[in-house]
Scaffold this active site. Structure first.
Site, PDB file in Angstrom:
ATOM      1  N   ASP A   1      75.878  -0.380 -25.827  1.00  0.00           N
ATOM      2  CA  ASP A   1      76.848   0.204 -26.745  1.00  0.00           C
ATOM      3  C   ASP A   1      77.654   1.329 -26.110  1.00  0.00           C
ATOM      4  OD1 ASP A   1      77.674   0.605 -29.651  1.00  0.00           O
ATOM      5  OD2 ASP A   1      76.915   2.607 -29.169  1.00  0.00           O
TER       6      ASP A   1
ATOM      7  N   GLU B   1      79.744  -3.132 -24.028  1.00  0.00           N
ATOM      8  CA  GLU B   1      80.707  -2.921 -25.104  1.00  0.00           C
ATOM      9  C   GLU B   1      81.635  -1.801 -24.666  1.00  0.00           C
ATOM     10  OE1 GLU B   1      81.978  -1.201 -29.223  1.00  0.00           O
ATOM     11  OE2 GLU B   1      80.537  -0.247 -27.908  1.00  0.00           O
TER      12      GLU B   1
HETATM   13  C1  GLC Z   1      80.051   1.163 -30.775  1.00  0.00           C
HETATM   14  C2  GLC Z   1      79.709   0.501 -32.085  1.00  0.00           C
HETATM   15  C3  GLC Z   1      80.253   1.329 -33.214  1.00  0.00           C
HETATM   16  C4  GLC Z   1      79.675   2.724 -33.133  1.00  0.00           C
HETATM   17  C5  GLC Z   1      79.886   3.343 -31.740  1.00  0.00           C
HETATM   18  C6  GLC Z   1      79.053   4.570 -31.546  1.00  0.00           C
HETATM   19  O1  GLC Z   1      81.411   1.191 -30.556  1.00  0.00           O
HETATM   20  O2  GLC Z   1      80.207  -0.796 -32.132  1.00  0.00           O
HETATM   21  O3  GLC Z   1      79.979   0.726 -34.447  1.00  0.00           O
HETATM   22  O4  GLC Z   1      80.285   3.545 -34.085  1.00  0.00           O
HETATM   23  O5  GLC Z   1      79.517   2.456 -30.722  1.00  0.00           O
HETATM   24  O6  GLC Z   1      77.703   4.244 -31.382  1.00  0.00           O
END
Ligand code: GLC
Length: 619
Positions: free
Chosen positions: A263, A305
């Site tokens: 993440d 991500e």
């Molecule tokens: C990622 C997740 C999102 C979250 C962020 C912080 O982008 O997809 O939902 O708010 O990380 O953890």
């Protein structure tokens, strides 16, 4: 005589293979750290010894077939366990639904123990070794991952590694004054440095959590909090953080996790005078995590991500010294943004430019995870550098237009969505809404409008199924679920409009006739055909073609035994194209999606509104 290898032999072989790829990044990240390689080797060996036999077997299978995740057979489904199945105990009952859809990769949204109260949808983790009690416990989790694995579905979960909840044990110890754990976070005695950093930082939640630092009276320090106040950024300059997070990853891998969604990785590196996003050290961290995982749990892959602009995205799949060595997958947010941009403007020139110029045709041992919608908002990552190549389009007004189009306020818009995190200072806005609502199903009143919405959804699903990598189907999109406005009545969600696109699965809709059944049938066919088309495998190059036609997006998959040419009409009108402009010689072709031979009209290919063709030569 076949060679017999002990578990220790196997470990040695893998450690020796991985060493070379670990020494470089770890040396650059932690030049002062003594004995780091020895400590790492111990940690990896410990987890390997704990590895359950069935997973160790899977390790071997994937050592032999390291490209397994690139197969055209792979299709992902992304869901919240509670909103999809109730809890972990009941999840196995839903596996037939997943199998029926052809799913081989199940991304279960945050399921580790979150902090109490608001938790950013579970992205504020308090304990990485415990399951969210609302979903079950670790034994339930292991049973669920085992059942998924037995059905040929790889369980995937989130690993939040940019920050922990401020209630995490490390953070609590830090807050109580323990210097070892204070070094796990980024803390400042006064606001001098935070202010300097803030000059170049971009605010992530300007509405709900302005600023990137928080002051705590009891602690007497400022803490770096990129996202919400309760999410404390980890200090990745500290080798102890690397070891502790890796320890957690491998612990979870041994519970049956086959993939981690890493993440918010773009934010892990920090450096004064920069936006503190996409810094080079991030790619060293990702390489170290990936290569260490390959030693102790080679069955496991990582997906980065990084929701970033086109120039910054490519390195997440490995470029230069990191080629073939970082996370195996990365979200293709640029394809997603360009899909929505082309659909609103009925103009594919920007899409063609961006996808042709910034992205290689393939990666070494890595691929994108293309998607149309997810649980997050859409950030309009469109740059002036790119719009400069498209006469009549300017970045800022175009981003504004897209926000207006998708919140539904632009005259004639088919979309129903909402603005998210309006930044008064920069004018920046992001967008919320489900695939179906943004694609027109919610607003559709006439049969023609319903048809158009279904066709736009078909276009999106066929695009991600054929563009390369593992397509991510977001829960409910297979039946065209609409925006959930009920989130505004839930105290924990009302401040976060992203809950609009996180409705609970509507099982009645899943068996309903009409548009839901049509959307599902379209997707079933798309998935079945994808799986029968080896040219759609993740390692087959994808070439975007410049046809000079501003309403069509055309790309070619270069695989064997023949190439597949995909043509997509992003407009509400018929579009015509001469076969030569698409690099076709005019010979007989068949459209895989309809199963019909391609009929030319006056020597031209004709695409009705929103149609997509998957063409291969007709033998
Ligand atoms: C990622 C997740 C999102 C979250 C962020 C912080 O982008 O997809 O939902 O708010 O990380 O953890």
């Amino acid at each position: 005589m076949p060679a017999t290898l002990s578990d220790d032999d196997l470990f040695d072989l893998r450690w020796n293979r991985g060493r070379r790829d670990l020494v470089g990044p770890l040396g650059r990240l932690y030049p002062q750290a003594e004995d780091l390689m020895a400590r790492l080797c111990d940690l990896l060996a410990r987890h390997w010894r704990d590895r359950p036999a069935d997973l160790a077997r899977l390790d071997l299978a994937r050592d032999v077939d390291p490209d397994w995740f690139l197969s055209e057979d792979m299709v992902a489904y992304v869901f919240y366990i509670d909103r999809f199945a109730g809890d972990l105990k009941r999840l196995p009952d839903r596996i037939p639904y997943l199998s029926d859809l052809g799913i081989t990769y199940a991304h279960m949204m945050p399921c580790l123990k979150p902090r109490p109260g608001p938790s950013d949808g579970g992205y504020a983790v308090m304990d990485y070794r415990e399951i969210d009690p609302r979903l079950g416990d670790m034994a339930d989790f292991e049973r669920a991952t085992g059942a998924l694995r037995a059905a040929g579905i790889s369980p995937v979960i989130d690993m939040v590694l940019n920050h922990t909840a401020k209630e995490h044990e490390w953070a609590r110890k830090a807050r109580a004054g323990d210097p070892f754990y204070q070094a796990f976070y980024r803390m400042f005695d006064d606001d001098t440095l935070p202010r300097q950093f803030e000059e170049t930082l971009v605010e992530i939640f300007p509405d709900q959590a302005p600023g990137s630092f928080t002051y705590y009276d009891d602690l007497g320090k400022w803490v770096w909090t990129t996202f919400n106040e309760y999410q404390w950024d980890l200090n990745w300059e500290n080798p102890e953080v690397f070891l502790a997070v890796l320890d957690t990853i491998l612990f979870l891998a041994n519970k049956g996790v086959e993939g981690f969604r890493l993440d918010a990785v773009a934010f892990m590196g920090k450096q004064m005078g920069t936006t503190c996003q996409n810094l080079p050290q991030v790619h060293d961290i990702l390489q170290a995590i990936t290569q260490a995982t390959r030693v102790a749990a080679p069955a496991v892959i990582h997906k980065a991500e990084a929701i970033v602009g086109p120039q910054d995205l490519v390195p997440y799949l490995g470029t230069g010294r990191h080629e073939g060595r970082v996370s195996q997958l990365a979200y293709h947010n640029n394809l997603m943004v360009q899909f929505w941009s082309s659909l609103a403007s009925e103009d594919t020139r920007l899409m063609t430019h961006v996808l042709k110029t910034h992205f290689p045709e393939s990666f070494r041992r890595a691929a994108f995870a293309p998607y149309i919608r997810c649980h997050d908002d859409i950030g309009w990552a469109i740059t002036p550098e790119d719009t400069a190549h498209v006469p009549g389009v300017d970045a800022a007004p175009h981003r504004d237009y897209l926000s207006d189009f998708y919140n539904g306020s632009f005259p004639g818009s088919f979309a129903r969505g909402a603005d998210f995190q309006v930044n008064e200072e920069t004018g920046d806005r992001r967008t919320n809404g489900t695939f179906a609502s943004l694609a027109g199903l919610e607003a559709a009143l006439t049969p023609d409008e319903v048809e158009a919405a279904i066709a736009r959804i078909r276009l999106g699903h066929a695009l991600i199924a054929s563009f390369g990598g593992i397509p991510l189907i977001y829960m409910g999109d297979e039946i065209g679920m609409l925006n959930d406005y009920g989130y505004a009545n839930v105290a924990e969600h009302v401040d976060d409009g992203r809950w609009m696109q996180r409705p609970a699965m509507d099982w009645d809709r899943a068996t309903a006739d009409g548009p839901p059944a049509r959307i599902r049938a379209d997707l079933d066919r798309i998935i079945r055909l994808r799986k029968a088309t080896p040219q759609f495998a993740g390692d087959v190059p994808t070439r975007v073609l410049e046809t000079g036609h501003g309403g069509l997006f055309v790309y070619r998959r270069l695989g064997e035994p023949c190439e597949i040419t995909c043509l997509a009409n992003f407009t509400a009108h018929d579009q015509w194209l001469g076969p030569r402009a698409a690099g076709l010689d005019g010979g007989a072709m068949i459209d895989l999606l309809s199963g019909r031979p391609l009929a030319l009209h006056d020597g031209q290919i004709v695409l009705p509104p929103y149609q997509i063709l998957w063409l291969r030569p007709d033998p």
